[in-house]
Design an enzyme around this catalytic site. Structure first.
Site, PDB file in Angstrom:
ATOM      1  N   CYS A 111      -7.010  81.137  46.954  1.00  0.00           N
ATOM      2  CA  CYS A 111      -7.603  82.103  47.890  1.00  0.00           C
ATOM      3  C   CYS A 111      -7.945  83.242  46.858  1.00  0.00           C
ATOM      4  CB  CYS A 111      -6.308  82.803  48.754  1.00  0.00           C
ATOM      5  SG  CYS A 111      -6.636  84.198  49.764  1.00  0.00           S
ATOM      6  N   CYS A 112      -8.995  84.183  47.432  1.00  0.00           N
ATOM      7  CA  CYS A 112      -9.531  85.299  46.539  1.00  0.00           C
ATOM      8  C   CYS A 112      -9.796  84.970  45.106  1.00  0.00           C
ATOM      9  CB  CYS A 112      -8.571  86.603  46.480  1.00  0.00           C
ATOM     10  SG  CYS A 112      -8.349  86.710  48.331  1.00  0.00           S
ATOM     11  N   GLY A 113     -10.327  83.773  44.877  1.00  0.00           N
ATOM     12  CA  GLY A 113     -10.704  83.478  43.643  1.00  0.00           C
ATOM     13  C   GLY A 113      -9.333  82.643  42.571  1.00  0.00           C
ATOM     14  N   LYS A 114      -8.306  82.908  43.200  1.00  0.00           N
ATOM     15  CA  LYS A 114      -6.906  82.467  42.472  1.00  0.00           C
ATOM     16  C   LYS A 114      -6.468  81.321  43.077  1.00  0.00           C
ATOM     17  CE  LYS A 114      -5.939  87.385  41.592  1.00  0.00           C
ATOM     18  NZ  LYS A 114      -4.707  88.649  41.714  1.00  0.00           N
TER      19      LYS A 114
END
Length: 262
Positions: free
Chosen positions: A106-109
């Site tokens: 999520c959100c690049g993490k």
């Protein structure tokens, strides 16, 4: 199931070279089975008080409800240790859904969760609440001062919900997760917004405890004990400020220190 959270028991105590019989306060440990829509869903071992809060908080943290109105009926038979819960909308209770490890992004993490439900219900905090160092110390003192059963028995965990330095509710249980679920259940029952609140906790901040805080929705968790490395990683990812080792006049900030203000 009915009973007190602690009871007197005769023990033998050795001290200063003398072994003698005396009364001691012992915590009570009993099972509670949740029957969800007629199906046996889960059994937890807990302290026998605030069982309705515990049931509601547990179901919310597992993602089955979000608010009190989703519960059609809730009846607790304390003598048998069973909570009977019917929901307005029937849900799946598949063991496969609850037990398989899940890795999401999520959100690049990259987030690593143990269960599907953690990925569904853990919230990234949007809290803008801040707390001063003096407030952190004051909150922990209040938690410890209010923990009378722990002082008597040494056998329970304590958690409390704060608004600033003001304690809203505190709960005690033999299970650290149960104490947090009781707080969550209380908030759902009383429609308390938690985004701007703080959780104070007596035990270690494990990854499971951190996820419980995320599911409840707070942005700050304070503890007198240490966090684990996975708890810190999750706190960073979920935008939660984790503060540990609050003892005397010192503490450690492990994540999102911007919420600790002078």
């Amino acid at each position: 199931m009915a009973g007190q959270i602690s009871n007197n028991s005769w023990i033998y105590r050795y001290e200063n070279g003398i072994l003698q019989e005396q009364l001691d306060e012992i915590v009570t440990e009993q099972p509670l089975t949740i029957m969800l829509d007629g199906q046996e869903f889960a059994t937890m071992v807990c302290s026998p008080e605030h069982l309705e809060e515990l049931t509601i908080g547990f179901l919310a943290s597992e993602g089955f409800i979000r608010q009190q109105e989703e519960i059609k009926s809730l009846n607790i038979d304390e003598s048998k240790g069973i909570a009977y819960v019917d929901l307005h909308v029937q849900v799946t209770t598949s063991h496969e859904f609850h037990s398989k490890r899940f890795i999401g992004s999520c959100c690049g993490k990259s987030r690593q969760f143990y269960f599907h439900n953690d990925a569904r219900t853990a919230k990234t905090s949007t809290s803008k609440t801040t707390v001063t160092p003096d407030q952190c110390l004051s909150i922990m003192r209040q938690l410890q001062d209010s923990s009378l059963i722990f002082q008597e028995t040494g056998g329970v965990h304590n958690a409390a919900l704060f608004s600033g330095e003001d304690m809203i509710i505190s709960r005690t249980d033999i299970g650290r997760h149960n104490a947090l679920d009781k707080i969550y259940g209380y908030c759902i029952q009383n429609k308390i917004s938690v985004k701007d609140k703080i959780i104070a906790f007596s035990g270690r901040i494990s990854s499971e405890v951190l996820l419980k805080a995320a599911k409840i929705g707070v942005g700050i968790i304070l503890s007198k004990s240490a966090p684990t490395n996975l708890a810190i990683k999750l706190a960073e990812d979920l935008n939660i400020t984790a503060v540990g080792f609050i003892r005397g006049n010192s503490f450690n900030v492990y994540s999102h220190s911007h919420r600790i203000s002078d």
